[in-house]
Design an enzyme around this catalytic site. Structure first.
Site, PDB file in Angstrom:
ATOM      1  N   HIS A   8       1.019  -1.099   0.011  1.00  0.00           N
ATOM      2  CA  HIS A   8      -0.262   0.050  -0.141  1.00  0.00           C
ATOM      3  C   HIS A   8       0.833   1.201  -0.033  1.00  0.00           C
ATOM      4  O   HIS A   8       2.028   1.173   0.615  1.00  0.00           O
ATOM      5  CB  HIS A   8      -0.940  -0.048   1.223  1.00  0.00           C
ATOM      6  CG  HIS A   8      -1.852   0.977   1.639  1.00  0.00           C
ATOM      7  ND1 HIS A   8      -1.565   2.447   1.990  1.00  0.00           N
ATOM      8  CD2 HIS A   8      -3.317   0.899   1.198  1.00  0.00           C
ATOM      9  CE1 HIS A   8      -2.703   2.941   1.789  1.00  0.00           C
ATOM     10  NE2 HIS A   8      -3.660   2.066   1.579  1.00  0.00           N
ATOM     11  N   CYS A  40      -4.864   2.795  -3.512  1.00  0.00           N
ATOM     12  CA  CYS A  40      -3.503   3.095  -2.954  1.00  0.00           C
ATOM     13  C   CYS A  40      -2.326   2.048  -3.122  1.00  0.00           C
ATOM     14  O   CYS A  40      -1.627   1.719  -2.266  1.00  0.00           O
ATOM     15  CB  CYS A  40      -3.686   3.192  -1.537  1.00  0.00           C
ATOM     16  SG  CYS A  40      -4.891   4.745  -1.087  1.00  0.00           S
ATOM     17  N   GLN A  42      -4.633  -5.098   6.874  1.00  0.00           N
ATOM     18  CA  GLN A  42      -5.640  -5.928   6.458  1.00  0.00           C
ATOM     19  C   GLN A  42      -5.500  -7.392   6.931  1.00  0.00           C
ATOM     20  O   GLN A  42      -6.384  -8.197   6.632  1.00  0.00           O
ATOM     21  CB  GLN A  42      -5.270  -6.227   4.928  1.00  0.00           C
ATOM     22  CG  GLN A  42      -5.604  -4.768   4.105  1.00  0.00           C
ATOM     23  CD  GLN A  42      -6.862  -4.396   4.260  1.00  0.00           C
ATOM     24  OE1 GLN A  42      -7.872  -5.004   4.471  1.00  0.00           O
ATOM     25  NE2 GLN A  42      -7.013  -3.100   3.622  1.00  0.00           N
ATOM     26  N   LYS A  99     -10.514  -0.823  10.574  1.00  0.00           N
ATOM     27  CA  LYS A  99     -10.552  -1.920   9.633  1.00  0.00           C
ATOM     28  C   LYS A  99     -10.928  -3.405  10.347  1.00  0.00           C
ATOM     29  O   LYS A  99     -11.386  -4.118  10.140  1.00  0.00           O
ATOM     30  CB  LYS A  99      -9.438  -2.244   8.685  1.00  0.00           C
ATOM     31  CG  LYS A  99      -9.120  -1.113   7.871  1.00  0.00           C
ATOM     32  CD  LYS A  99      -8.156  -1.586   6.922  1.00  0.00           C
ATOM     33  CE  LYS A  99      -7.095  -0.204   6.261  1.00  0.00           C
ATOM     34  NZ  LYS A  99      -8.127   0.298   5.140  1.00  0.00           N
ATOM     35  N   ASP A 111       2.998  -4.643   7.751  1.00  0.00           N
ATOM     36  CA  ASP A 111       1.853  -3.816   7.680  1.00  0.00           C
ATOM     37  C   ASP A 111       0.693  -4.703   7.968  1.00  0.00           C
ATOM     38  O   ASP A 111       0.400  -5.548   7.144  1.00  0.00           O
ATOM     39  CB  ASP A 111       1.624  -3.049   6.206  1.00  0.00           C
ATOM     40  CG  ASP A 111       0.466  -2.381   6.038  1.00  0.00           C
ATOM     41  OD1 ASP A 111      -0.604  -2.531   6.815  1.00  0.00           O
ATOM     42  OD2 ASP A 111       0.353  -1.712   5.065  1.00  0.00           O
TER      43      ASP A 111
HETATM   44  N1  PMP Z   1      -1.760  -0.620   4.395  1.00  0.00           N
HETATM   45  C1  PMP Z   1      -3.034  -1.242   3.964  1.00  0.00           C
HETATM   46  C2  PMP Z   1      -2.501  -2.645   3.323  1.00  0.00           C
HETATM   47  C3  PMP Z   1      -4.285  -0.532   4.053  1.00  0.00           C
HETATM   48  O1  PMP Z   1      -5.189  -1.457   3.409  1.00  0.00           O
HETATM   49  C4  PMP Z   1      -4.390   0.608   4.327  1.00  0.00           C
HETATM   50  C5  PMP Z   1      -5.851   1.233   4.568  1.00  0.00           C
HETATM   51  N2  PMP Z   1      -6.281   1.289   3.048  1.00  0.00           N
HETATM   52  C6  PMP Z   1      -3.358   1.197   5.066  1.00  0.00           C
HETATM   53  C7  PMP Z   1      -2.100   0.813   5.086  1.00  0.00           C
HETATM   54  C8  PMP Z   1      -3.412   2.700   5.705  1.00  0.00           C
HETATM   55  O2  PMP Z   1      -4.195   2.592   6.721  1.00  0.00           O
HETATM   56  P1  PMP Z   1      -4.620   3.882   7.557  1.00  0.00           P
HETATM   57  O3  PMP Z   1      -5.211   5.020   6.491  1.00  0.00           O
HETATM   58  O4  PMP Z   1      -5.769   3.490   8.507  1.00  0.00           O
HETATM   59  O5  PMP Z   1      -3.508   4.524   8.126  1.00  0.00           O
END
Ligand code: PMP
Length: 418
Positions: free
Chosen positions: A135, A376, A215, A238, A212
């Site tokens: 991401h 993203c 998910q 999430k 990370d």
């Molecule tokens: N990493 C991953 C794999 C994600 O799916 C997301 C959220 N779309 C993020 C990071 C970022 O998370 P946050 O915006 O809650 O900081």
């Protein structure tokens, strides 16, 4: 034959009444565009159970005060509840509470590692290794660090199926690599990466690992101690918690050696104009007034998930995913991105001849919420040569009937578009 002296078998885990669980989520009863809502965007943000909503409401109605500073009753109630979240997360993830820095989410957590661990350490000639499926939150902070330190970024590629090419990844762990950023579960492909094995290989080579977990935590049991990483980032929204919540887990020796990222209140022991003595970790990294109500809600969310049992959540979602994948397979011209054998309940797809945004817009008219776009993950879109995909992502509160409603809506929309 029954032997009276035979030990009795362990009690079977109580079956979950998933319809009753779904009823815990007030939003799921609403209609959208005159149709019952089919919410298939939980990878973007999850819906919240009543207990979480009520905990946030209760905090503002009965306990609202700032944490750590006030000695009055409300102040200690707020602090106790806020710290209870750190403890709940620690139990849930099998780590120590004082190794958890509460943050606004994964984005902040990874930036904290980037600015506080990497920026003072990396130098020209060093490399940061990332995977193709990261991401942007696990790419851009490293680019910013690379720019300022002279380090370079290396990329470990994936297979067309959407799994990490492990041989290539291990071969890329060359001596100049100081840090590896890897997602536990891909937000686009659903791929569950073997982070334990990856972190073991990285550790053998002295490479610091940043996982990370955004998910992963909504979908499966996660034991951070067993993974053996150096840093694990997570986001609350999430996993049934409020937005603007999350945490960074870090090995104690890293936290102890890291300078603060942000300066201000809460993160100090003593401030003089001649110099400041910083607080101990994790508070050293929690400058300013945090999202107190949100984090209290996150604690309740974690308890909610723990009570459901993440093994049961994973099994429920595996069933739903198999159903969804099978149904989508019947739609002519539909291509699924990400077919890893180890996969969380996330399905990215495109229908030949139809734009992802058009699909999502027409599905919305049918009451179905799916995400369309690059998620993203531009480098992943570049790998597949597409600008965007549609993504249907499931949670344990979804139903088989919703999957059928979604697929019926897809058939209708497809006819309109082609
Ligand atoms: N990493 C991953 C794999 C994600 O799916 C997301 C959220 N779309 C993020 C990071 C970022 O998370 P946050 O915006 O809650 O900081």
């Amino acid at each position: 034959m029954n032997r009276p002296d035979a030990p009795s078998p362990p009690p079977a885990p109580a079956a979950v009444d998933w319809a009753a669980v779904r009823a815990d989520f007030p939003l799921l009863t609403r209609e959208v565009n005159g149709k019952p809502l089919v919410y298939l965007d939980s990878a973007n943000t999850g819906q919240k159970p009543r207990a979480v909503i009520e905990a946030v409401d209760d905090f503002y109605r009965r306990h609202n005060a700032n944490v750590s500073r006030a000695v009055h009753t409300l102040g200690s109630e707020a602090t106790e509840r806020y710290e209870a979240t750190r403890a709940a997360l620690a139990r849930h993830l099998n780590v120590r509470a004082d190794e958890l820095v509460l943050t606004s989410g994964t984005t902040f957590a990874i930036n904290l590692v980037a600015y506080s661990w990497a920026l003072p350490r990396l130098k020209p000639g060093d490399a940061i290794l990332l995977t193709r499926m990261e991401h942007h939150a696990n790419i851009v902070p490293w680019q910013l660090v690379a720019e300022r330190t002279g380090a370079t970024i290396k990329v470990a590629e994936i297979t067309p199926q959407g799994t990490l090419d492990l041989d290539a990844l291990f071969a890329a762990m060359t001596p100049e690599v100081r840090l590896l950023g890897v997602t536990h579960v891909s937000n686009v492909l659903g791929t569950i990466n073997p982070v334990r094995e990856i972190c073991r290989e990285a550790r053998r080579r002295g490479i610091v690992t940043v996982v990370d977990g955004s998910q992963a935590l909504p979908h499966m049991p996660v034991d951070i101690a067993a993974i053996g990483c150096d840093f694990y980032a997570l986001t609350g929204h999430k996993m049934c918690g409020p937005t603007g919540t999350g945490a960074l887990w870090a090995r104690r020796e890293h936290l102890a050696a890291m300078p603060p990222f942000l300066g201000g209140g809460e993160m100090i022991k003593e401030v003089r104009f001649e110099g400041t003595v910083f607080n101990d970790p994790p508070h050293r990294f929690e400058a300013g007034t945090p999202n107190i109500a949100g984090h209290i809600g996150l604690g309740v969310a974690v308890e909610y998930l723990a009570a459901l049992g993440m093994e049961r959540v994973a099994a429920r979602e595996a069933e739903l995913l198999a159903h969804l994948t099978e149904e989508l397979g019947r739609i002519e011209g539909l291509r699924i991105f990400g077919t890893a054998p180890e996969k969380a309940a996330v399905v990215s797809f495109l229908v030949e001849g139809a734009h992802a945004h058009d699909l999502a817009t027409l599905l919305d008219l049918e009451g179905v919420a799916v995400r369309s776009g690059h998620h993203c993950a531009h480098p992943l879109m570049q790998f597949y040569g597409v600008p965007a995909t549609c993504r249907a992502s499931l949670a344990f509160y979804n139903t088989h009937a919703e999957i059928e409603a979604f697929v019926a809506a897809m058939q209708k929309v497809r006819k309109l578009l082609l």
